[in-house]
Design an enzyme around this catalytic site. Structure first.
Site, PDB file in Angstrom:
ATOM      1  N   GLY A   1       0.807  -1.219   0.000  1.00 42.60           N
ATOM      2  CA  GLY A   1       0.000   0.000   0.000  1.00 42.60           C
ATOM      3  C   GLY A   1       0.839   1.267   0.000  1.00 42.60           C
ATOM      4  N   THR A   2       1.889   1.275   0.784  1.00 43.84           N
ATOM      5  CA  THR A   2       2.722   2.477   0.884  1.00 43.84           C
ATOM      6  C   THR A   2       3.341   2.820  -0.471  1.00 43.84           C
ATOM      7  OG1 THR A   2       3.202   1.972   3.195  1.00 43.84           O
ATOM      8  CG2 THR A   2       4.722   3.480   2.079  1.00 43.84           C
TER       9      THR A   2
ATOM     10  N   ASN B   1      -8.598   3.915   8.048  1.00 45.27           N
ATOM     11  CA  ASN B   1      -8.053   2.779   8.789  1.00 45.27           C
ATOM     12  C   ASN B   1      -8.277   2.872  10.293  1.00 45.27           C
ATOM     13  OD1 ASN B   1      -6.135   4.878   7.866  1.00 45.27           O
ATOM     14  ND2 ASN B   1      -4.815   3.974   9.407  1.00 45.27           N
TER      15      ASN B   1
ATOM     16  N   GLN C   1      -7.945  -0.451   2.929  1.00 42.97           N
ATOM     17  CA  GLN C   1      -8.832  -1.038   3.945  1.00 42.97           C
ATOM     18  C   GLN C   1     -10.144  -1.569   3.368  1.00 42.97           C
ATOM     19  OE1 GLN C   1      -8.100  -1.802   7.010  1.00 42.97           O
ATOM     20  NE2 GLN C   1      -6.189  -0.674   7.281  1.00 42.97           N
TER      21      GLN C   1
ATOM     22  N   HIS D   1      -1.534  -7.668   2.507  1.00 46.57           N
ATOM     23  CA  HIS D   1      -1.597  -8.225   3.868  1.00 46.57           C
ATOM     24  C   HIS D   1      -2.821  -7.786   4.660  1.00 46.57           C
ATOM     25  CE1 HIS D   1      -0.046  -4.848   6.485  1.00 46.57           C
ATOM     26  NE2 HIS D   1       0.300  -4.378   5.301  1.00 46.57           N
TER      27      HIS D   1
ATOM     28  N   THR E   1      12.574  -6.985 -10.270  1.00 40.23           N
ATOM     29  CA  THR E   1      12.148  -8.374 -10.506  1.00 40.23           C
ATOM     30  C   THR E   1      10.907  -8.670  -9.678  1.00 40.23           C
ATOM     31  OG1 THR E   1      14.414  -9.006 -10.952  1.00 40.23           O
ATOM     32  CG2 THR E   1      12.906 -10.788 -10.339  1.00 40.23           C
TER      33      THR E   1
ATOM     34  N   CYS F   1       0.655   1.975  12.710  1.00 38.35           N
ATOM     35  CA  CYS F   1       1.818   2.681  12.175  1.00 38.35           C
ATOM     36  C   CYS F   1       2.136   3.923  12.990  1.00 38.35           C
ATOM     37  CB  CYS F   1       1.563   3.100  10.742  1.00 38.35           C
ATOM     38  SG  CYS F   1       0.633   1.888   9.825  1.00 38.35           S
TER      39      CYS F   1
HETATM   40  N1  PLP Z   1      -3.080   2.970   3.534  1.00 41.75           N
HETATM   41  C1  PLP Z   1      -3.891   2.587   4.531  1.00 41.75           C
HETATM   42  C2  PLP Z   1      -5.265   3.164   4.630  1.00 41.75           C
HETATM   43  C3  PLP Z   1      -3.454   1.631   5.464  1.00 41.75           C
HETATM   44  O1  PLP Z   1      -4.262   1.252   6.446  1.00 41.75           O
HETATM   45  C4  PLP Z   1      -2.139   1.109   5.332  1.00 41.75           C
HETATM   46  C5  PLP Z   1      -1.597   0.162   6.348  1.00 41.75           C
HETATM   47  O2  PLP Z   1      -1.713   0.367   7.539  1.00 41.75           O
HETATM   48  C6  PLP Z   1      -1.347   1.529   4.251  1.00 41.75           C
HETATM   49  C7  PLP Z   1      -1.845   2.464   3.371  1.00 41.75           C
HETATM   50  C8  PLP Z   1       0.020   0.985   4.038  1.00 41.75           C
HETATM   51  O3  PLP Z   1      -0.024  -0.287   3.427  1.00 41.75           O
HETATM   52  P1  PLP Z   1       1.240  -1.265   3.498  1.00 41.75           P
HETATM   53  O4  PLP Z   1       1.343  -1.744   4.907  1.00 41.75           O
HETATM   54  O5  PLP Z   1       0.913  -2.377   2.538  1.00 41.75           O
HETATM   55  O6  PLP Z   1       2.427  -0.489   3.066  1.00 41.75           O
END
Ligand code: PLP
Length: 389
Positions: A74-75, A154, A182, A204, A240, A328
């Protein structure tokens, strides 16, 4: 000694890998280990598996397979969407609109873009956590190139009116990205109905592996890559491919498509049962976020005279895994930016508790959790210097 039953109520932080997903992934560590760029049969096997997963993910969100780009999560998807679209379209304009309750994977990117000369407007939200369309419309300028609004938050679980936002964005010819980390695989999602041009997904959070994700990019959207290399993923994301991860994500998408609606209904019933228990048994408690426009698995409670971290530790000792704020940001002692944005005073936002349900949770689990919360809040309030005993 009988070991204590542990109940995991932190599925917004991460989910366990589904056994079916592990099973699908294992051969790609051991037997089919080729590099998808290689021309021999080992390479072809890997490539075919990647393309098969791409089809499965595309079908989950009603996209075309060619609009699916694999990332590390996600990041990275959020970084790629924002930087990639901003950099590529800066001749058209330098203004970006987002909300004040986004994940740091959006907010921190916006800070970097601001240093590079982009201007960012952070929309406020209502006390239930909703972005208001009138506020969005009045924030739009001639030089606005991108709107990024998350699908569901989230922390408080509020689901945003993406379809309506998508219509506004299209009318004004502005790209629209959504962080749907989410929601994908949890509630039905159609990129065409929502009108998004880009959408971030993480493996995940939906019973898939960590370190794999997707960025959906609608055909024709002008976006540039943010990392250079061998030109994988049609040149947008070099590196890769993580073949086992991609195969795992494909399998999760397939499973989500088949079970999502039924599971969402089951979780909504459990969620509401736990909500009613907590709010009726504990005085001076409330629910943060929207009462109905919220994720089926999310509860975020506020308790007066309670310190969230202490409550979390008490619950952990009773075998209940929960969260305060997002995982986080829980290392920071500052009040959650989301709870601040919905107007909670710091002394109230510190007493927040997030519970996020998932596949393994039963009615028994939520009953035990409810009792553990009641017991812990009563004990903590007795010891509290914050308010009445
Ligand atoms: N965006 C949201 C809304 C999230 O809840 C999260 C994870 O907590 C992320 C992005 C980040 O995703 P990732 O852990 O796959 O980098």
């Amino acid at each position: 000694m009988k070991s204590m039953k542990r109940i995991y109520l932190d599925h917004a932080a991460t989910t366990p890998l589904a056994p079916e997903v592990l099973e699908a992934m294992l051969p790609y560590f051991t037997d089919y280990y080729g590099n998808a760029s290689s021309l021999h049969s080992f390479g072809r096997e890997a490539k075919e598996a990647i393309e098969d997963a791409r089809i499965k993910i595309a079908s989950l969100i009603n996209a075309k397979p060619s609009e699916i780009y694999f990332t590390s999560g996600g990041t990275e998807s959020d970084n790629l969407a924002l930087k990639g679209i901003a950099w590529r379209n800066k001749k058209k304009g330098c203004h970006i609109i987002t909300s004040s309750i986004e994940h740091p994977a959006i907010l921190e990117v916006c800070k970097v873009l601001a240093k590079q000369g982009f201007e960012v407007t952070y929309l406020p939200v209502t006390k239930e956590g909703l972005v208001e369309l009138t506020a969005l419309e009045s924030a739009i300028r001639k030089d606005t190139i991108l709107i990024s609004i998350m699908h569901a938050n989230n922390e408080i679980g509020t689901i945003q009116p993406l379809h309506e936002i998508g219509k506004i964005a299209k009318e004004k010819d502005i790209y629209f990205h959504s962080d749907s980390v989410q929601t994908t695989g949890k509630i039905p999602l159609d990129v065409n109905y929502l009108g998004v041009d880009a959408l971030s997904v993480s493996g995940h959070k939906l019973y898939g592996p960590k370190g794999i994700g997707v960025l959906f990019v609608r055909k024709g959207v002008k976006i540039e890559s943010i990392q250079q290399g061998g030109g994988h993923e049609s040149g947008l994301r070099s590196g890769t491919e993580n073949v086992p991860g991609i195969v795992g994500l494909g399998r999760t998408a397939e499973m989500a498509r088949d079970t999502m609606v039924e599971e969402a209904n089951r979780l909504t019933a459990l969620r509401d049962h736990l909500k009613d228990f907590v709010l009726s048994r504990i005085e001076e408690s409330w629910l943060n976020g929207h009462p109905s426009k919220r994720l089926p698995n999310n509860l975020n409670f506020g308790f007066k005279y309670i310190e969230g971290e202490s409550l979390l530790l008490y619950l952990d000792a009773l075998g209940i895994a929960a969260s305060t704020g997002s995982a986080c940001s829980s290392k920071k002692l500052t009040a959650s930016h989301v709870l601040t944005a919905i107007g909670l005073k710091p002394e109230y936002s510190h007493g927040s508790l997030r519970l996020t349900l998932g596949r393994s949770n039963t009615l028994d689990d939520v009953n035990l959790a409810g009792q553990a919360i009641e017991k812990s809040v009563i004990r903590l309030r007795k010891m509290s210097a914050l308010g009445p005993r």
